[in-house]
Every structure is written in structure tokens, then in C-alpha cells.
Design a protein around this motif. Structure first.
Motif, PDB file in Angstrom:
ATOM      1  N   ASN A   1      78.424  33.324  -3.977  1.00 36.95           N
ATOM      2  CA  ASN A   1      78.719  32.064  -4.660  1.00 36.95           C
ATOM      3  C   ASN A   1      80.104  31.541  -4.274  1.00 36.95           C
ATOM      4  O   ASN A   1      80.687  30.736  -4.993  1.00 36.95           O
ATOM      5  CB  ASN A   1      78.572  32.211  -6.180  1.00 36.95           C
ATOM      6  CG  ASN A   1      79.314  33.429  -6.687  1.00 36.95           C
ATOM      7  OD1 ASN A   1      80.203  33.961  -5.995  1.00 36.95           O
ATOM      8  ND2 ASN A   1      79.009  33.888  -7.881  1.00 36.95           N
TER       9      ASN A   1
ATOM     10  N   SER B   1      80.853  44.908  -8.617  1.00 35.47           N
ATOM     11  CA  SER B   1      80.423  46.022  -9.469  1.00 35.47           C
ATOM     12  C   SER B   1      79.255  46.773  -8.835  1.00 35.47           C
ATOM     13  O   SER B   1      79.122  47.973  -8.995  1.00 35.47           O
ATOM     14  CB  SER B   1      80.007  45.514 -10.839  1.00 35.47           C
ATOM     15  OG  SER B   1      78.833  44.759 -10.709  1.00 35.47           O
TER      16      SER B   1
ATOM     17  N   ASN C   1      86.176  42.701  -5.067  1.00 37.84           N
ATOM     18  CA  ASN C   1      85.621  43.452  -6.185  1.00 37.84           C
ATOM     19  C   ASN C   1      84.128  43.195  -6.243  1.00 37.84           C
ATOM     20  O   ASN C   1      83.693  42.072  -5.975  1.00 37.84           O
ATOM     21  CB  ASN C   1      86.268  42.997  -7.494  1.00 37.84           C
ATOM     22  CG  ASN C   1      86.416  44.170  -8.433  1.00 37.84           C
ATOM     23  OD1 ASN C   1      85.533  45.032  -8.494  1.00 37.84           O
ATOM     24  ND2 ASN C   1      87.518  44.220  -9.146  1.00 37.84           N
TER      25      ASN C   1
ATOM     26  N   ASN D   1      71.293  47.958 -10.495  1.00 43.09           N
ATOM     27  CA  ASN D   1      70.540  46.786 -10.033  1.00 43.09           C
ATOM     28  C   ASN D   1      69.318  47.290  -9.260  1.00 43.09           C
ATOM     29  O   ASN D   1      69.285  48.450  -8.830  1.00 43.09           O
ATOM     30  CB  ASN D   1      71.397  45.939  -9.083  1.00 43.09           C
ATOM     31  CG  ASN D   1      72.431  45.087  -9.796  1.00 43.09           C
ATOM     32  OD1 ASN D   1      73.192  44.379  -9.151  1.00 43.09           O
ATOM     33  ND2 ASN D   1      72.490  45.161 -11.109  1.00 43.09           N
TER      34      ASN D   1
ATOM     35  N   GLY E   1      74.185  33.340  -9.952  1.00 37.76           N
ATOM     36  CA  GLY E   1      74.938  34.607  -9.955  1.00 37.76           C
ATOM     37  C   GLY E   1      74.025  35.819 -10.107  1.00 37.76           C
ATOM     38  O   GLY E   1      72.897  35.710 -10.601  1.00 37.76           O
TER      39      GLY E   1
ATOM     40  N   VAL F   1      75.877  48.328 -14.542  1.00 36.37           N
ATOM     41  CA  VAL F   1      75.010  48.313 -13.354  1.00 36.37           C
ATOM     42  C   VAL F   1      75.432  49.311 -12.276  1.00 36.37           C
ATOM     43  O   VAL F   1      74.766  49.437 -11.255  1.00 36.37           O
ATOM     44  CB  VAL F   1      74.880  46.889 -12.751  1.00 36.37           C
ATOM     45  CG1 VAL F   1      74.224  45.936 -13.745  1.00 36.37           C
ATOM     46  CG2 VAL F   1      76.236  46.352 -12.287  1.00 36.37           C
TER      47      VAL F   1
HETATM   48  O1  GMT Z   1      79.206  38.278  -7.989  1.00 34.84           O
HETATM   49  C1  GMT Z   1      79.150  37.240  -8.619  1.00 34.84           C
HETATM   50  O2  GMT Z   1      79.911  36.320  -8.433  1.00 34.84           O
HETATM   51  C2  GMT Z   1      78.114  37.064  -9.673  1.00 34.84           C
HETATM   52  C3  GMT Z   1      78.208  38.154 -10.650  1.00 34.84           C
HETATM   53  C4  GMT Z   1      77.635  37.771 -11.985  1.00 34.84           C
HETATM   54  O3  GMT Z   1      78.285  38.087 -12.931  1.00 34.84           O
HETATM   55  O4  GMT Z   1      76.562  37.170 -12.068  1.00 34.84           O
HETATM   56  O5  GMT Z   1      77.603  39.322 -10.106  1.00 34.84           O
HETATM   57  C5  GMT Z   1      77.913  40.557 -10.710  1.00 34.84           C
HETATM   58  O6  GMT Z   1      76.679  41.074 -11.208  1.00 34.84           O
HETATM   59  C6  GMT Z   1      75.730  41.442 -10.176  1.00 34.84           C
HETATM   60  C7  GMT Z   1      74.460  41.892 -10.876  1.00 34.84           C
HETATM   61  O7  GMT Z   1      74.679  42.977 -11.699  1.00 34.84           O
HETATM   62  C8  GMT Z   1      76.332  42.544  -9.289  1.00 34.84           C
HETATM   63  O8  GMT Z   1      75.417  42.944  -8.302  1.00 34.84           O
HETATM   64  C9  GMT Z   1      77.602  41.972  -8.624  1.00 34.84           C
HETATM   65  O9  GMT Z   1      78.206  42.989  -7.857  1.00 34.84           O
HETATM   66  C10 GMT Z   1      78.576  41.497  -9.692  1.00 34.84           C
HETATM   67  N1  GMT Z   1      79.703  40.791  -9.070  1.00 34.84           N
HETATM   68  C11 GMT Z   1      80.966  41.267  -9.133  1.00 34.84           C
HETATM   69  O10 GMT Z   1      81.264  42.307  -9.666  1.00 34.84           O
HETATM   70  C12 GMT Z   1      81.997  40.428  -8.455  1.00 34.84           C
END
Ligand code: GMT
Length: 377
Positions: free
Chosen positions: A206, A283, A281, A174, A12, A151
Motif C-alpha cells: 500500500n 508483522s 517493519n 496468516n 490492507g 499473526v
Molecule cells: O502492511 C500494511 O500496511 C497493512 C497491514 C494492516 O494492518 O492491514 O498489514 C499488517 O497485517 C497483515 C495481516 O496480518 C500482515 O501480513 C502485515 O505484515 C502487517 N503489516 C505490517 O506489520 C506493516
């Protein structure tokens, strides 16, 4: 500084950001201690100043679930005490910020003070955090952290909108490490994937529902009617089976390849012409940023923080969530004209450069220093 980093070690985005942050800080001379239940996916070889402490939640016949939170709290206490850490940086509000608070209280009883910085990544707030059963813990642990970062601006706003937050939240976005994420010559990949010079569309995730990977397939189906192309689906997750069925149903198995989890994703991005991120969604959308760093324009939804990364009409296009027709129209607009594609590629790289790790690391360092100076216990 001696910094403890707690994260989910899986594929992730939060784990990726936490690991790359730790690696970057270690290169600058900080001592970094990863405290996780598994080796972080991007922590692959020995590096000076990097330490790894594995959390083992022992199972016991009496427990229905192994007590991960308790095991992590005990490990944090141990590492902070015996490695002499200055600060804990936990990624994800639950359970990491809550567990860090427990560890902090245990250490305080022993006369040791450890400040805690929590970084919010998205799903902890937008999906999991909104689950009523978690909400009190999320609010509490954010409010009890010494420092909190999000982020993206969008995630910061969503956090204030959804929880009773009394703390300041600093946005630190990020970032991308251009030593790794850059376009490289992989012509042999291109020939193998698209032997007749077809365009290559890519999606990396994922494969959770929130990623709307089926939209990627429907967009591709429309693009294919106008432009000879291939689709690479990189990653794995709960929706994959259904997606494979969908490809069979619409008869596109020869055009769509499921590549599973890949470590060297930058090599595949290097042969891509377009990246698709239709998430419900997001972030931030780190996967889109990684594509842009490899000069790949992005067709995305306008969810969450994506518009802070992908600039409509410049680095790609934004459409409403689920608007497959619009996404396909924009994809064709970029792919059908080589000059347009070249312009979008250039813009994507320029935009990605704004998120270079060299600008973001000092923001974290300054923030840690500020927390160390101002935290009250
Ligand atoms: O998107 C995912 O399924 C993984 C998730 C996580 O919690 O590891 O990603 C989130 O964190 C990333 C790093 O800060 C962001 O770039 C992704 O946008 C964010 N995912 C969501 O908000 C769905």
C-alpha cells in the motif's frame, strides 16, 4: 457458530485476512456477519452464510470528525442482539477492540453476554500502538478482550515488549487460500510485460513509508545492470508520487510499471520471477506469502515476522533493512541461473503450503470454542 467480524475493509493485509477468514468459515457452515464501514475489498459476490452490515458514521455540523467509534458500537449492539451472534472477532486493536468492549458492556446491561476475540495484525502494535496517545487504549482493550491472537511469534513478542499485557496471546498465522492463489498460465501477460523474455520482478503493497518501496527501485536498478528485467509495482498509497519521480530521475520509466490497485493480483504473480519486500517493519508479510503460493521466491528484509515466512537460502533471501546491495546481490544469484530459480520456486511453494487455509481455519474454530467455554463475565 454465528460470528461477527469487524475489520478495516480496505486493501490492507488485516482486512484481507479478516475477509478470507470469514469466507472460509462460511464455507464450513458458520454464519458470518461482516460489520464494517465499507464492503471488504475481497468480498465480491454473493455467498451463502455471509451477511454484511454497513456502519454509517453520520456527519453533523457540530462534529469536526464523524463519530465512527460510536456508530460502530451501536451497530455491534444491534447486530449482536438481533442476529443472535455467539462471538465477535475484531481485527485491529484500535479502535475495534476498544469499541467491542463498549458494545459488550452495553449488551451486558441488557442481559446479553458476547465474548470478544481480538486479532493483532501489526501496525496496530508496532506503529500506531506505540504512539503514546493511543497506548493506554491499546493495552486496556487487549487486556479486556476475552481472547487475543497475533499473526506471528514476532508480533506476539513485540506486543508483550511494548505494552503491559496480562493476557495470553495465541499465535495464529496468516494463511493462504490455494483455490485462489496458485500459479496459472498467463503467458499473454508475460509477453505484454516482458516481450523479450526479460525477468519480471514484482512488489505489492500500500506504498506507505514502512514498505520502503524506494529500496525496491534501487534494488531493481542494480539487478537491471546484470539481468534484462522489468519491475511491476502493484498497489497505491501515499508514497507513489515520490516513487514515480524517482523512476523519472533515474531514467527507468520504460522498465518500471506502476499498475495501481489490482484485484486479481494472483494473475500477475503468476508471471513473476521474484518478489521484493524490503519493509522496515512487517508483522508477517502476507503479500510475500501470496507470492510464494504462486511459486515466486522472495527477496526481503529480515524485519519483524518475515523470517517466519521467507526462509533464508531456501525460499528466497533475507537482508538487513535498507541493505540494497545485499538484496540486489541475492536477487541476481537467484535470477541468473534457471536451475537455481526453479529450486527456489519449488521451495517457495512448499513453504507456502504450510500456511494453507485448511490448517489455519480449524485453529480459529478451536480457539472460538475455547473462548466460548472459558470466557467469564
Ligand atoms: O502492511 C500494511 O500496511 C497493512 C497491514 C494492516 O494492518 O492491514 O498489514 C499488517 O497485517 C497483515 C495481516 O496480518 C500482515 O501480513 C502485515 O505484515 C502487517 N503489516 C505490517 O506489520 C506493516
Amino acid at each position: 457458530m454465528k460470528i461477527g467480524i469487524v475489520c478495516y475493509p480496505t486493501y490492507g493485509g488485516s482486512g484481507v485476512v479478516a475477509t478470507e477468514l470469514g469466507l472460509g468459515l462460511a464455507k464450513k457452515g458458520h454464519q458470518i456477519h461482516f460489520i464494517t464501514y465499507g464492503r471488504p475489498a475481497r468480498l465480491q459476490s454473493f455467498q451463502e452464510n455471509i451477511f454484511y452490515h454497513e456502519v454509517n458514521a453520520e456527519d453533523y455540523p457540530l462534529f469536526e470528525y464523524p463519530p465512527y467509534d460510536t456508530a460502530l458500537a451501536s451497530k455491534l449492539v444491534d447486530v449482536v442482539k438481533y442476529e443472535g451472534l455467539d462471538l465477535l472477532h475484531v481485527h485491529y486493536a484500535i479502535p475495534h477492540a476498544a469499541v467491542a468492549y463498549m458494545a459488550k458492556k452495553i449488551l451486558l446491561a441488557d442481559g446479553k453476554y458476547i465474548p470478544v476475540v481480538t486479532t493483532l495484525h501489526g501496525t496496530d502494535i508496532t506503529l500506531v500502538g506505540n504512539n503514546k496517545s493511543f497506548a493506554p487504549v491499546v493495552s486496556f482493550s487487549i487486556n479486556k478482550s476475552d481472547g487475543v491472537t497475533a499473526v506471528s511469534e514476532s508480533l506476539r513478542k513485540q506486543t508483550f515488549d511494548n505494552f503491559a499485557i496480562k493476557k495470553e496471546i495465541r499465535v495464529i498465522s496468516n494463511f493462504i487460500d490455494f483455490d485462489r492463489f496458485k500459479k496459472v498460465n498467463k503467458d499473454h501477460f508475460k509477453k505484454a510485460i516482458a516481450p523479450n523474455g526479460e525477468k519480471i520482478l514484482v512488489h505489492v503493497s500500500n506504498f506507505r513509508k514502512v514498505k520502503r518501496v524506494e529500496d525496491v527501485i534501487y534494488v531493481f536498478e542494480k539487478v537491471l545492470k546484470k539481468i534484462p528485467s522489468k519491475l511491476l509495482l502493484i498497489g497505491d498509497g501515499p508514497e507513489r508520487r515520490k516513487l514515480e519521480d524517482l523512476c523519472r530521475q533515474i531514467g527507468l520509466c520504460d522498465e518500471i510499471r506502476f499498475l495501481g490497485k489490482q484485484d486479481a493480483v494472483e494473475e500477475l504473480l503468476s508471471v513473476a520471477d521474484l518478489f521484493i519486500m524490503p519493509s522496515a517493519n512487517e508483522s508477517f508479510g502476507l503479500a510475500a506469502l501470496e507470492a510464494m503460493a504462486c511459486e515466486v521466491p522472495v527477496i526481503s528484509s529480515n524485519a519483524g515476522g518475515i523470517p517466519e515466512v521467507n526462509i533464508h537460502g531456501k525460499t528466497g533471501y533475507l537482508s538487513d533493512i535498507g541493505d540494497i546491495a545485499s538484496m540486489a546481490k541475492y536477487a541476481i544469484k537467484i535470477l541468473e541461473d534457471e536451475d537455481v530459480l526453479a529450486e527456489f520456486r519449488k521451495n517457495a511453494l512448499e513453504q507456502a503450503e504450510k500456511f494453507d487455509i485448511k490448517y489455519v481455519l480449524p485453529q480459529y474454530e478451536k480457539y472460538y470454542e475455547y473462548i466460548l467455554e472459558t470466557a467469564v463475565y
